[in-house]
Design a protein around this motif. Structure first.
Motif, mmCIF file in Angstrom:
data_model
loop_
_atom_site.group_PDB
_atom_site.id
_atom_site.type_symbol
_atom_site.label_atom_id
_atom_site.label_comp_id
_atom_site.label_asym_id
_atom_site.label_seq_id
_atom_site.Cartn_x
_atom_site.Cartn_y
_atom_site.Cartn_z
ATOM 1 N N GLU A 148 0.948 -0.708 -0.539
ATOM 2 C CA GLU A 148 0.154 -0.184 -0.064
ATOM 3 C C GLU A 148 1.015 1.047 -0.131
ATOM 4 O OE1 GLU A 148 -3.468 0.837 2.385
ATOM 5 O OE2 GLU A 148 -2.398 1.913 3.492
ATOM 6 N N ARG A 149 0.186 1.870 -0.475
ATOM 7 C CA ARG A 149 1.380 3.711 -0.796
ATOM 8 C C ARG A 149 -0.116 4.696 -0.634
ATOM 9 N NH1 ARG A 149 5.442 4.551 -6.211
ATOM 10 N NH2 ARG A 149 5.663 5.920 -4.936
ATOM 11 N N ARG A 150 -0.039 5.621 0.457
ATOM 12 C CA ARG A 150 -0.669 6.663 0.250
ATOM 13 C C ARG A 150 -0.622 8.340 0.634
ATOM 14 N NH1 ARG A 150 -1.720 8.460 6.360
ATOM 15 N NH2 ARG A 150 -3.405 9.471 5.577
ATOM 16 N N TRP A 151 -1.495 9.468 -0.432
ATOM 17 C CA TRP A 151 -1.001 10.658 -0.187
ATOM 18 C C TRP A 151 -1.640 11.475 0.300
ATOM 19 C CZ3 TRP A 151 -0.438 6.718 -3.987
ATOM 20 C CH2 TRP A 151 1.441 7.146 -4.386
ATOM 21 N N TRP A 152 -2.037 12.332 0.877
ATOM 22 C CA TRP A 152 -2.150 13.197 1.907
ATOM 23 C C TRP A 152 -2.093 14.535 1.205
ATOM 24 C CZ3 TRP A 152 -0.369 15.648 6.207
ATOM 25 C CH2 TRP A 152 -1.673 16.172 6.851
ATOM 26 N N ASN A 153 -3.205 15.608 0.974
ATOM 27 C CA ASN A 153 -3.430 16.930 0.613
ATOM 28 C C ASN A 153 -3.087 17.578 1.011
ATOM 29 O OD1 ASN A 153 -5.918 16.693 2.021
ATOM 30 N ND2 ASN A 153 -6.621 18.321 0.847
ATOM 31 N N GLY A 154 -2.893 16.865 2.628
ATOM 32 C CA GLY A 154 -1.754 18.408 3.491
ATOM 33 C C GLY A 154 -2.941 18.639 4.589
ATOM 34 N N CYS A 155 -4.253 18.653 4.589
ATOM 35 C CA CYS A 155 -5.225 19.537 5.570
ATOM 36 C C CYS A 155 -5.668 18.165 6.047
ATOM 37 C CB CYS A 155 -5.953 20.137 4.097
ATOM 38 S SG CYS A 155 -5.894 21.022 3.149
ATOM 39 N N TRP A 156 -5.610 18.904 6.968
ATOM 40 C CA TRP A 156 -7.135 18.225 8.099
ATOM 41 C C TRP A 156 -8.102 18.524 8.319
ATOM 42 C CZ3 TRP A 156 -4.185 14.824 11.798
ATOM 43 C CH2 TRP A 156 -2.695 15.229 11.103
#
Length: 91
Positions: free
Chosen positions: A3-11
């Protein structure tokens, strides 16, 4: 399961976006687009290889917003400090 994951940095639940790439038991790769955190709306697409899935994410998803970052899976203490430093800059 890989698994790989990306996040847009917003909480915030209203603006948070997560993207996951997972390999399925049948050898295909699933991209899961999640809007609004863990309880948010989910869409998914299937690809024949991890490379195809990641290329699609990089061109269709990450290119649209500059703050996307890949979230490391298992990380050592040095990497954890670097991630914490980056998160403090975002917040």
């Amino acid at each position: 399961m890989n698994e790989r994951r990306w996040w847009n940095g917003c909480w915030s639940r209203l603006t948070r976006r997560d993207v996951y790439v997972r390999n399925a038991a049948d050898g295909r790769w699933q991209v899961e687009l999640r809007r609004g955190g863990p309880d948010g709306r989910v869409r998914s697409r299937t690809f024949g290889s991890e490379r195809e899935a990641v290329e699609w994410i990089e061109s269709a998803v990450i290119a649209s917003e500059p703050d996307w970052r890949e979230v490391p899976g298992r990380i050592d203490s040095r990497q954890r400090r670097n991630v914490a430093r980056k998160l403090r800059r975002v917040g």
